[in-house]
Design a protein around this motif. Structure first.
Motif, PDB file in Angstrom:
ATOM      1  N   GLN A 464       0.828  -1.205   0.000  1.00  0.00           N
ATOM      2  CA  GLN A 464       0.000   0.000   0.000  1.00  0.00           C
ATOM      3  C   GLN A 464       0.860   1.253   0.000  1.00  0.00           C
ATOM      4  N   ALA A 465       1.942   1.171   0.832  1.00  0.00           N
ATOM      5  CA  ALA A 465       2.861   2.319   0.867  1.00  0.00           C
ATOM      6  C   ALA A 465       3.505   2.520  -0.502  1.00  0.00           C
ATOM      7  N   ARG A 466       3.891   1.368  -1.096  1.00  0.00           N
ATOM      8  CA  ARG A 466       4.472   1.463  -2.430  1.00  0.00           C
ATOM      9  C   ARG A 466       3.460   2.027  -3.421  1.00  0.00           C
ATOM     10  N   ALA A 467       2.223   1.552  -3.285  1.00  0.00           N
ATOM     11  CA  ALA A 467       1.174   2.050  -4.175  1.00  0.00           C
ATOM     12  C   ALA A 467       0.917   3.532  -3.924  1.00  0.00           C
ATOM     13  N   ASP A 468       0.911   3.883  -2.590  1.00  0.00           N
ATOM     14  CA  ASP A 468       0.702   5.296  -2.267  1.00  0.00           C
ATOM     15  C   ASP A 468       1.840   6.150  -2.829  1.00  0.00           C
ATOM     16  N   ALA A 469       3.081   5.629  -2.698  1.00  0.00           N
ATOM     17  CA  ALA A 469       4.231   6.365  -3.230  1.00  0.00           C
ATOM     18  C   ALA A 469       4.125   6.521  -4.737  1.00  0.00           C
ATOM     19  N   LEU A 470       3.734   5.382  -5.376  1.00  0.00           N
ATOM     20  CA  LEU A 470       3.561   5.450  -6.823  1.00  0.00           C
ATOM     21  C   LEU A 470       2.464   6.445  -7.188  1.00  0.00           C
ATOM     22  N   ALA A 471       1.386   6.373  -6.386  1.00  0.00           N
ATOM     23  CA  ALA A 471       0.281   7.309  -6.655  1.00  0.00           C
ATOM     24  C   ALA A 471       0.726   8.752  -6.451  1.00  0.00           C
ATOM     25  N   GLN A 472       1.528   8.955  -5.368  1.00  0.00           N
ATOM     26  CA  GLN A 472       2.013  10.303  -5.092  1.00  0.00           C
ATOM     27  C   GLN A 472       2.932  10.776  -6.213  1.00  0.00           C
ATOM     28  N   ARG A 473       3.822   9.839  -6.651  1.00  0.00           N
ATOM     29  CA  ARG A 473       4.700  10.225  -7.758  1.00  0.00           C
ATOM     30  C   ARG A 473       3.893  10.529  -9.006  1.00  0.00           C
ATOM     31  N   GLU A 474       2.872   9.697  -9.228  1.00  0.00           N
ATOM     32  CA  GLU A 474       2.017   9.951 -10.396  1.00  0.00           C
ATOM     33  C   GLU A 474       1.299  11.275 -10.258  1.00  0.00           C
ATOM     34  N   ALA A 475       0.842  11.545  -8.998  1.00  0.00           N
ATOM     35  CA  ALA A 475       0.157  12.825  -8.767  1.00  0.00           C
ATOM     36  C   ALA A 475       1.123  13.979  -8.955  1.00  0.00           C
ATOM     37  N   ASP A 476       2.360  13.764  -8.402  1.00  0.00           N
ATOM     38  CA  ASP A 476       3.375  14.807  -8.579  1.00  0.00           C
ATOM     39  C   ASP A 476       3.687  15.009 -10.049  1.00  0.00           C
ATOM     40  N   ARG A 477       3.806  13.849 -10.760  1.00  0.00           N
ATOM     41  CA  ARG A 477       4.095  13.964 -12.196  1.00  0.00           C
ATOM     42  C   ARG A 477       2.993  14.729 -12.918  1.00  0.00           C
ATOM     43  N   ARG A 478       1.754  14.337 -12.537  1.00  0.00           N
ATOM     44  CA  ARG A 478       0.623  15.015 -13.184  1.00  0.00           C
ATOM     45  C   ARG A 478       0.592  16.490 -12.799  1.00  0.00           C
ATOM     46  N   GLN A 479       0.962  16.781 -11.536  1.00  0.00           N
ATOM     47  CA  GLN A 479       0.972  18.176 -11.100  1.00  0.00           C
ATOM     48  C   GLN A 479       2.035  18.957 -11.854  1.00  0.00           C
ATOM     49  N   ARG A 480       3.216  18.282 -11.964  1.00  0.00           N
ATOM     50  CA  ARG A 480       4.274  18.956 -12.726  1.00  0.00           C
ATOM     51  C   ARG A 480       3.852  19.168 -14.175  1.00  0.00           C
ATOM     52  N   GLU A 481       3.214  18.103 -14.684  1.00  0.00           N
ATOM     53  CA  GLU A 481       2.725  18.201 -16.062  1.00  0.00           C
ATOM     54  C   GLU A 481       1.704  19.320 -16.190  1.00  0.00           C
ATOM     55  N   ALA A 482       0.854  19.390 -15.174  1.00  0.00           N
ATOM     56  CA  ALA A 482      -0.171  20.454 -15.186  1.00  0.00           C
ATOM     57  C   ALA A 482       0.485  21.818 -15.039  1.00  0.00           C
ATOM     58  N   ASP A 483       1.501  21.850 -14.125  1.00  0.00           N
ATOM     59  CA  ASP A 483       2.198  23.121 -13.934  1.00  0.00           C
ATOM     60  C   ASP A 483       2.891  23.547 -15.230  1.00  0.00           C
ATOM     61  N   ARG A 484       3.559  22.565 -15.878  1.00  0.00           N
ATOM     62  CA  ARG A 484       4.221  22.900 -17.143  1.00  0.00           C
ATOM     63  C   ARG A 484       3.207  23.371 -18.180  1.00  0.00           C
ATOM     64  N   LEU A 485       2.093  22.655 -18.188  1.00  0.00           N
ATOM     65  CA  LEU A 485       1.047  23.035 -19.138  1.00  0.00           C
ATOM     66  C   LEU A 485       0.517  24.435 -18.835  1.00  0.00           C
ATOM     67  N   ALA A 486       0.334  24.673 -17.506  1.00  0.00           N
ATOM     68  CA  ALA A 486      -0.157  26.006 -17.112  1.00  0.00           C
ATOM     69  C   ALA A 486       0.860  27.073 -17.461  1.00  0.00           C
ATOM     70  N   GLU A 487       2.142  26.717 -17.230  1.00  0.00           N
ATOM     71  CA  GLU A 487       3.198  27.677 -17.538  1.00  0.00           C
ATOM     72  C   GLU A 487       3.245  27.946 -19.039  1.00  0.00           C
ATOM     73  N   ARG A 488       3.117  26.858 -19.776  1.00  0.00           N
ATOM     74  CA  ARG A 488       3.113  27.048 -21.223  1.00  0.00           C
ATOM     75  C   ARG A 488       1.921  27.892 -21.644  1.00  0.00           C
ATOM     76  N   GLU A 489       0.789  27.589 -21.025  1.00  0.00           N
ATOM     77  CA  GLU A 489      -0.411  28.366 -21.369  1.00  0.00           C
ATOM     78  C   GLU A 489      -0.242  29.824 -20.954  1.00  0.00           C
ATOM     79  N   ARG A 490       0.425  30.044 -19.756  1.00  0.00           N
ATOM     80  CA  ARG A 490       0.651  31.442 -19.302  1.00  0.00           C
ATOM     81  C   ARG A 490       1.583  32.172 -20.260  1.00  0.00           C
ATOM     82  N   VAL A 491       2.653  31.448 -20.578  1.00  0.00           N
ATOM     83  CA  VAL A 491       3.610  32.085 -21.506  1.00  0.00           C
ATOM     84  C   VAL A 491       2.947  32.374 -22.847  1.00  0.00           C
TER      85      VAL A 491
END
Length: 543
Positions: A464-491
């Motif tokens: 579960q911890a591994r799954a949570d970590a994976l989920a967190q990494r996936e969430a972080d990845r998605r957040q980074r992806e979203a942030d990059r997308l937002a940054e690209r959209e802002r730029v």
């Protein structure tokens, strides 16, 4: 009554009287088959009963049951017996019964006789099961352990359970008592099975025999004759011999010392006595000798009945003071040795050639030597045995059943009792041990299951911890992806705004036209002004 009339010469000469005071010095009735031993035995039992002495008789052929009934003038033996009474000068001879009690180890032809395994003891039981010395030693250990731990050995089931327990504790018992090998336990168990197959389980149990029931008198003061139905028992000769020896041993152990009384308390007749001594180990022979030698002081007389006097070991035969010898056959060297041996045991009588007479005796005739009042043996006499007063022959089943159902014993021994003893106690202990083992096993299994569950929970938690970590990494990845997308959209938005701003700042075509016109106008005005100014300047200079 101070003596029992055995017989006399023709005409009543040389009467032979068995002194009751010396009857506990034991005796021997010997002779070949068909020479009259049974009738002699019957007459002795009748005499003891009339004198108020109870007796115990092993009836191996079934014909001694006739002691319960008076003889009959219509019987085929009546003329022979009447003639014998007349020849001996017996004037008061008449038929008469004896008070009897019938017994049977199997409970079929009389009251059951039982004893407990503990009362039998390891020595006699080893003899009964034909055990060797090693097996007897292990059996003795089983008895000792049972006694030490308070376990009652009542029947064969108890003994079998005790042997199983000893086998399970073999290592422990070996350290304390000596080698207790499981193969030896197995050999004893097999012998125990053979004893069961011979009917031995009928003999062991409760209610155990009360020997006082053998010592009773009838209402008229005559001694009760206890008759053991031994015809079926003879199919198991070892059981027969061991039972009678046990009975003698019990009498010896339980009866009080009486010294030299006026008459015995009980007379014990052991038919087919050779079975007691066949293949008997030295320890058993020693016990028989001891019992025969000492039981007289308890007021018990023992009479052995056998075909050949040499069947009785010398140490035992030496204790038999009263002897009645019927005819012997001297066809074989062993028979001839028996004749010689028998002749040598009698006190000589110049008038009797014992060696010759033994082979010449007729049916109902015997050589007799009895102890005199002073304890010395009488000189041997060749006499005619007195006729019996009771029936010679067996009873019918109906007659026997009537006697069994109406005697003083009643139903005292008819119903077996099975109280808690070694088998039940060991079974309960085994059950408790099994329950404890089950509980321990269940606790162990529960602990094991708990450990497994904890391990599984840890594994699941880790996953579960591994799954949570994976989920967190996936969430972080998605957040980074979203942030990059937002940054690209802002730029992009800023760029678009800048572009739009530039676009907004850029003049339209009208503005350009106006500007162009303005510039053009400005240019024209400028040129005009310039021209004017220039002409002005130039004009000034030219002047």
């Amino acid at each position: 009554m101070v003596s029992i009339f055995i017989g006399a010469r023709s005409g009543g000469a040389a009467p032979q009287q068995l002194e009751l005071k010396r009857a506990n010095r034991h005796g021997l009735i010997a002779g070949a088959t068909g020479t009259g031993k049974t009738v002699t035995l019957q007459g002795l039992v009748e005499g003891f009963s009339a004198a108020g002495v109870p007796s115990f008789v092993a009836d191996v052929k079934g014909d001694l049951a006739g002691l319960a009934m008076a003889g009959s003038p219509t019987a085929k033996t009546h003329e022979i017996f009447a003639a014998r009474a007349a020849e001996l000068g017996i004037t008061n001879w008449h038929y008469r019964d004896c008070p009897v009690q019938f017994w049977d180890l199997f409970g079929k032809q009389g009251h059951p006789i039982r004893t407990t395994v503990s009362e039998m003891g390891p020595l006699l039981l080893a003899r009964l099961m034909n055990l060797n010395e090693v097996q007897e030693g292990v059996l003795t250990i089983a008895f000792h352990v049972a006694d030490k731990e308070g376990l009652l050995l009542l029947d064969l089931d108890d003994l079998q359970a005790m042997l199983v327990a000893c086998g399970e504790r073999a290592d422990e018992l070996t350290l304390e008592y000596g080698n207790v090998a499981k193969p030896t336990i197995g050999a004893i168990q097999r012998s125990l099975l053979q004893l069961r197959n011979q009917g031995g389980d009928h003999f062991f149990g409760e209610p155990a025999l009360d020997l006082e029931d053998f010592l009773k008198l009838g209402e008229d003061g005559r001694g009760i004759v206890n008759i053991l139905a031994a015809d079926k028992l003879m199919a198991s000769p070892r059981l027969y011999a061991t039972f009678l020896l046990w009975l003698l041993s019990e009498l010896f152990e339980l009866l009080p010392e009486v010294g030299d009384s006026d008459q015995p308390k009980l007379c014990f007749f052991f038919d087919e006595a050779h079975l007691l001594f066949d293949d008997a180990p030295p320890a058993l022979l020693e016990k028989v000798e001891q019992v025969v030698r000492l039981i007289r002081s308890k007021g018990v007389g023992v009479y052995f009945i056998t075909q050949n006097p040499i069947d009785i070991p010398d140490k035992v035969a030496g204790q038999l003071g009263n002897r009645i010898q019927h005819a012997l056959r001297a066809f074989t060297p062993r028979d001839q040795a028996a004749v010689k041996s028998a002749a040598e045991t009698f006190r000589p009588n110049p008038e009797v050639d014992v060696t010759s007479a033994i082979t010449e005796l007729k049916v109902g005739e015997a050589l007799v030597s009895l102890l005199l009042p002073d304890g010395s043996p009488s000189p041997v006499e060749r006499v005619l045995i007195r006729p019996p007063a009771t029936r010679v022959g067996p009873l019918s089943e109906q007659e026997r059943a009537i006697f069994v159902s109406t005697d003083a014993i009643g139903s005292k021994y008819d119903t077996a009792i099975d109280r808690d003893s070694a088998e039940e106690i060991l079974k309960a202990k085994a059950g408790e041990a099994a329950a404890a083992a089950d509980a321990a096993r269940a606790e162990k299994e529960e602990a094991k299951a708990a450990a497994l569950q904890a391990k599984e929970d840890a594994r699941l938690a880790k996953e579960q911890a591994r799954a949570d970590a994976l989920a967190q990494r996936e969430a972080d990845r998605r957040q980074r992806e979203a942030d990059r997308l937002a940054e690209r959209e802002r730029v992009a938005a800023e760029r678009e705004a800048a572009r739009q701003a530039r676009e907004a700042a850029r003049p339209t075509m009208f503005d350009k036209a106006v500007q162009s016109a303005a510039r053009s106008a400005a240019s024209s005005v400028g040129r005009s002004l310039g021209n004017r100014l220039l002409r002005g300047i130039l004009g000034g200079l030219l002047k």
